[in-house]
Design an enzyme around this catalytic site. Structure first.
Site, PDB file in Angstrom:
ATOM      1  N   SER A  95       2.771   3.169  -7.087  1.00 52.46           N
ATOM      2  CA  SER A  95       2.945   3.725  -8.429  1.00 52.46           C
ATOM      3  C   SER A  95       4.013   4.796  -8.366  1.00 52.46           C
ATOM      4  O   SER A  95       4.230   5.419  -7.314  1.00 52.46           O
ATOM      5  CB  SER A  95       1.632   4.344  -8.927  1.00 52.46           C
ATOM      6  OG  SER A  95       1.824   5.092 -10.113  1.00 52.46           O
ATOM      7  N   TYR A 104      -5.309  11.038  -8.444  1.00 51.61           N
ATOM      8  CA  TYR A 104      -4.604   9.755  -8.415  1.00 51.61           C
ATOM      9  C   TYR A 104      -3.272   9.885  -7.682  1.00 51.61           C
ATOM     10  O   TYR A 104      -2.923   9.034  -6.847  1.00 51.61           O
ATOM     11  CB  TYR A 104      -4.378   9.259  -9.843  1.00 51.61           C
ATOM     12  CG  TYR A 104      -3.735   7.898  -9.917  1.00 51.61           C
ATOM     13  CD1 TYR A 104      -4.329   6.783  -9.338  1.00 51.61           C
ATOM     14  CD2 TYR A 104      -2.519   7.715 -10.593  1.00 51.61           C
ATOM     15  CE1 TYR A 104      -3.737   5.520  -9.404  1.00 51.61           C
ATOM     16  CE2 TYR A 104      -1.929   6.468 -10.672  1.00 51.61           C
ATOM     17  CZ  TYR A 104      -2.536   5.369 -10.081  1.00 51.61           C
ATOM     18  OH  TYR A 104      -1.948   4.135 -10.152  1.00 51.61           O
TER      19      TYR A 104
END
Length: 256
Positions: free
Chosen positions: A139, A152
Site C-alpha cells: 500500500s 495500518y
C-alpha cells in the site's frame, strides 16, 4: 501443463479480481482464503470462463492452515511459479494515544506475519520451478504515514521491509520479489472491515472522488508484473487514481 499461481485473500476484492485475471493469463489459480463459500463461487466462475482453478481454505494467521495450503499446491500437477500475497486489511482510524492494541496486533498478524508464513511455506516450490515470483500487495501506506493510520501504516511499512529484505536475500536465486503499492482502491469490503461495518464511514473515504481505483485495476498491474520476462524484476509499482496526487492530496468534486 499450466503454471500455478497462488493468491491469498482471494474470496473478495483485489484477491478475487487477481485470481480471475491470472486465470485468463494461462495460470492454474489456487485461490486461498477463509470463506469457502466465496471461493467456491469464484472457482466456478473461473471454470465457466474456461480457466482452471482450485479453492483451498486458508487462514494466513494459522501455521497449520498455511502448511496445508503448501501441501495442496505440491499435490497439483504443474510448477508453482507465482505467489500473490494479497491477504491483509485495516482496522480502525484511531490516533496512537487511543488506538486499540488488539487492532494493531491483528493488522500486523495479517499483513506482515501472514505474508511471512505463506512466503516461507511456498518458497521451496517457487524456487524449484526455476522461474518463481513472490508478489506482495502492499500500500502507499507503507511509504507515507497519516493521522489515524498508525497501526495500518506500521503494518504496511513492515510488509515493505519484508519484501525489500527478501529481495536482497534471494539475489542470485531464480525468484523475483515484486511489490505493488496501491493508493485509493474502492472495494466492497476494505472500508467496512476498517470501520466495523459502518458503511457511511467507509463511503466517506471516497466522497467526491470521481474514479477511485477498483480491484480490476490492481489485478491488471499484477498480471503485467507477473508476465514480464523472468529477468525483469519490477521492484515496486506505485499506482494511484488520477484524483490522488499523493497520500494527502486528493481532488474531490464539490457537491451541489
Amino acid at each position: 501443463m499450466k503454471p500455478i499461481a497462488i493468491v491469498t485473500g482471494a474470496s473478495s476484492g483485489i484477491g478475487a479480481a487477481t485470481a480471475r485475471r491470472l486465470a485468463t493469463e494461462g495460470f492454474h489459480v489456487v485461490a486461498a482464503a477463509r470463506r469457502a463459500d466465496r471461493l467456491a463461487e469464484l472457482v466456478t466462475a473461473i471454470r465457466d470462463a474456461d480457466g482452471t482453478a482450485t479453492a483451498v481454505g486458508c487462514d494466513v494467521t494459522d501455521d497449520a492452515s498455511v502448511a496445508a495450503l503448501a501441501r495442496r499446491v505440491d499435490d497439483l500437477p504443474g510448477a508453482a511459479t507465482l505467489l500473490v500475497n494479497n491477504a491483509g486489511g485495516a482496522r480502525g482510524l484511531d490516533p496512537v494515544e487511543s488506538g486499540s492494541v488488539a487492532d494493531w496486533r491483528w493488522m500486523y498478524e495479517v499483513n506482515v506475519l501472514g505474508t511471512l508464513r505463506v512466503t516461507q511455506a511456498l518458497l521451496p516450490a517457487l524456487q524449484a520451478s526455476g522461474a518463481g515470483t513472490v508478489l506482495v500487495i502492499g500500500s502507499t501506506a507503507g511509504q507515507v504515514v497519516y493521522e489515524g493510520g498508525g497501526g495500518y501504516t506500521a503494518a504496511k511499512h513492515g510488509q515493505t521491509a519484508l519484501a525489500e529484505t527478501l529481495r536482497l536475500e534471494l539475489c542470485g536465486r531464480p525468484v523475483r520479489v515484486v511489490e505493488i503499492d496501491p493508493g485509493m482502491v474502492r472495494t466492497d469490503e476494505f472500508g467496512l472491515v476498517r470501520f466495523g461495518g459502518d458503511a457511511a464511514r467507509a463511503d466517506a473515504v471516497y466522497a467526491g472522488v470521481a474514479q477511485p481505483l477498483v480491484a480490476d485495476d490492481i489485478a491488471d498491474c499484477v498480471a503485467w508484473c507477473a508476465t514480464r520476462p523472468q529477468h525483469v524484476n519490477v521492484d515496486r509499482l506505485v499506482v494511484r487514481p488520477l484524483a490522488q496526487a499523493a497520500q494527502h492530496k486528493v481532488h474531490r468534486a464539490q457537491s451541489g
